[in-house]
Scaffold this motif. Structure first.
Motif, mmCIF file in Angstrom:
data_model
loop_
_atom_site.group_PDB
_atom_site.id
_atom_site.type_symbol
_atom_site.label_atom_id
_atom_site.label_comp_id
_atom_site.label_asym_id
_atom_site.label_seq_id
_atom_site.Cartn_x
_atom_site.Cartn_y
_atom_site.Cartn_z
ATOM 1 N N MET A 1 43.394 40.825 44.110
ATOM 2 C CA MET A 1 44.347 41.384 43.099
ATOM 3 C C MET A 1 44.628 40.361 42.150
ATOM 4 S SD MET A 1 48.040 42.894 44.106
ATOM 5 C CE MET A 1 48.376 44.742 43.538
ATOM 6 N N SER A 2 44.763 40.637 40.885
ATOM 7 C CA SER A 2 45.078 39.638 39.908
ATOM 8 C C SER A 2 46.541 39.761 39.603
ATOM 9 C CB SER A 2 44.191 39.769 38.468
ATOM 10 O OG SER A 2 42.848 39.421 38.966
ATOM 11 N N THR A 3 46.970 38.381 39.118
ATOM 12 C CA THR A 3 48.589 38.765 38.948
ATOM 13 C C THR A 3 48.349 38.332 37.155
ATOM 14 O OG1 THR A 3 48.896 37.839 40.602
ATOM 15 C CG2 THR A 3 50.756 37.577 38.879
ATOM 16 N N TYR A 4 49.321 38.909 36.626
ATOM 17 C CA TYR A 4 49.514 38.930 34.989
ATOM 18 C C TYR A 4 51.073 38.653 34.783
ATOM 19 C CZ TYR A 4 44.614 40.524 34.803
ATOM 20 O OH TYR A 4 43.390 40.758 34.889
ATOM 21 N N LYS A 40 51.441 48.440 33.448
ATOM 22 C CA LYS A 40 50.468 48.496 34.380
ATOM 23 C C LYS A 40 49.362 49.489 34.103
ATOM 24 C CE LYS A 40 53.256 47.276 38.211
ATOM 25 N NZ LYS A 40 53.598 47.465 39.482
ATOM 26 N N GLN A 44 45.473 47.857 32.691
ATOM 27 C CA GLN A 44 44.288 48.508 33.591
ATOM 28 C C GLN A 44 43.446 49.220 32.791
ATOM 29 O OE1 GLN A 44 43.519 48.314 37.039
ATOM 30 N NE2 GLN A 44 41.646 48.968 36.437
ATOM 31 N N GLU A 48 39.403 47.731 31.805
ATOM 32 C CA GLU A 48 38.353 48.680 32.035
ATOM 33 C C GLU A 48 37.509 48.731 30.837
ATOM 34 O OE1 GLU A 48 39.650 52.462 33.579
ATOM 35 O OE2 GLU A 48 40.406 51.316 35.485
#
Length: 69
Positions: A1-4, A40, A44, A48
């Motif tokens: 899981m990435s964090t932004y 979010k 996403q 993609e």
């Protein structure tokens, strides 16, 4: 899981925000919670789309590697 990192602020009756690491990912909602949910979704979708564009540009023979900072 990435964090932004989301930058959020209230501007009058609206909450507005951006994701620092990905240009073009921004949203506006009437609540803070709604803003975070929208950010979010937009993030996403942008990730993609970027993945699909990168794979299309690479052609048929390519390698994917994870990069850690």
């Amino acid at each position: 899981m990435s964090t932004y990192t989301a930058v959020v602020k209230q501007d009058g009756d609206w909450w507005i925000g951006w994701v620092e690491e990905v240009p073009g990912v921004n949203a506006q909602e009437s609540t803070r919670e709604g803003l975070l949910a929208s950010l979010k979704v937009v993030l996403q979708e942008a990730l993609e789309m970027n993945r699909a564009e990168a794979r299309a540009a690479a052609g048929s023979c390519y390698e994917e590697l994870a990069l850690a900072l």
